[in-house]
Design an enzyme around this catalytic site. Sequence first.
Site: not given
Lengths: 429, 143
Positions: B70-73
């Site tokens: 998922g997200s790069s966060g």
Amino acid sequence: MRLTDTEQAMLDGREGKARQKAMDLLVRYGEALGAERFVDTTNVAGVPAYYSPVLLDYYKVTADDAYDVIYSRFDLDSDEVVEVPQMIVNSCGLQGGVDAEGWKTLGKSYEALRMSERSEAASAARGARILKTCTPYLAGNVPKQGEHCAWMESSAVVYCNSVLGARTNTEGRESTSAAMLTGKIPDWGFHRDEFRFATHHVQVEVDVESVMDWGMLGYFIGAAVGERLPVVTGRFSRPDLIRHKHFGAAAASSGGVEMYHLEGVTPEAPTLQQALGGKPAVAGIPYGKAEQRRTYDELNARASDPNVDFVMLGCPHAALEQLREIAGLLDGRRISENCRLWVFTSRAIKAEADASGYTAAIRAAGGAVLTDTCSSIAQAVPPGTKVAALDSAKQTHYLPAIMGIQAWFGTTADCIDAALTGRWNGRRP
Amino acid sequence: MIVAAHPAVITLRGRRVVGGYAEGEALVTRDTISGWGGINPMTGTVIETRHELRGQTFKDKILVFPGAKGSSGWSAAFHVTRITGTAPKAMVFNEMTTKIALGAVVMRIPSVTDLDRDPLEVIETGDWVTVDGDRGIVEIRRR
């Protein structure tokens, strides 16, 4: 890791404390990956020292004196606070959690706006470009083929590798902030040729044409290949930028796809064999009518109530053509009084939309054009929202979980119809 | 007949990602985990729709999972769990990615990958697990 003299000098502190802390983090990160060296990066996209209430509270700072503290302690994972110097490579700031103009519409406080503006101003003073978007490639930052980048934002990463042929891993906030100060990133993953070949082959056996078709295909592929690298062949027409954007964003949400090949389309996949890097062909994963329908049903499993009270478009941030399409679909009509319409884009594209009259057309219909963020990132939907309608598989993946609401997925036209009527009439393909 | 000295202990050998030592109860999932948007870093809880751990907390657990997605966060979301005191005690995982490497580094928790047996086959939720990050060794005791 083996360091060059320049890198060692930074690590030894000869280029100042901040670059030392940045190199220390990058070395720890490179070793965790199993990398042996760094590459020089010339294009970094991140969220340097992005302020949030939890960080300000934890570090006991205010928006006025937070920059060095948050950059040092959070971004560089340093126990010591260092003075943050100029960024030494092309660096840009991605989306944040508040729109500088539409913050009241988003329900954000003045304090939230101020946090964002103070952080942004401090980054700008150190040389960062304030693009405030998940689509930097639409806002003036277009890497060149083969350029080593260090980008955050999974939808931008997959676009950068696949469509532009530039090279980036999915970097995080800490690694991008460190790269802005050093111009270094571990030589691992997508920086290396051998990592860029396909591991999975997806055979498309149903026509894939519309933006929704591409979103569903991406969502299916992400779930099917996880973090691996698909090459896609079969019945698709050559996608435009918007289709690439929705396809990649979806594949990076249901899975961890950071690069894809489309046979005969993307720059590193003139043929299936080249995409596979000369390895023997792998067994194909079929994507036919049944898989497409199943994907549609999965995306729409997050809603049951046909009464739609919120339509959110612009994930990833809308391109100008999409704002034009939305204005055209509204066609001078007012949206339902039971529904809100928010369209998210970048500041750069909004400037164009303003000039083209699309912003005014969407506003005249009762909608809002917002920038810098989206409902998932800002954690903002209109008060009382129960059921959203979305044209992005990525946003459909995230928003219901983040906000505890229902969400329908369909075409942009389905969504505008829902905004006008307050009812979901989307049809299964 | 040869009886193993510690028949109840299973040892896996892998590669150090982040050093350090931790022990605790295992929380095992076959689903990859999203960071930003997939967890609530204030409570250390998985929130992703239809995730098999949805609603469960990884706080103070030895998190055993295929890897990150998922997200790069991802790293920032898990970094915040360190600040809010809801981070796992250690991580044992299969698939190396930049997300999980950076997340492990900034959480500063012992983490091991590339194990000689699939940890998802060997470890069950509730097992007592010790993770020696420096030596890349994971020991499992059935509860």
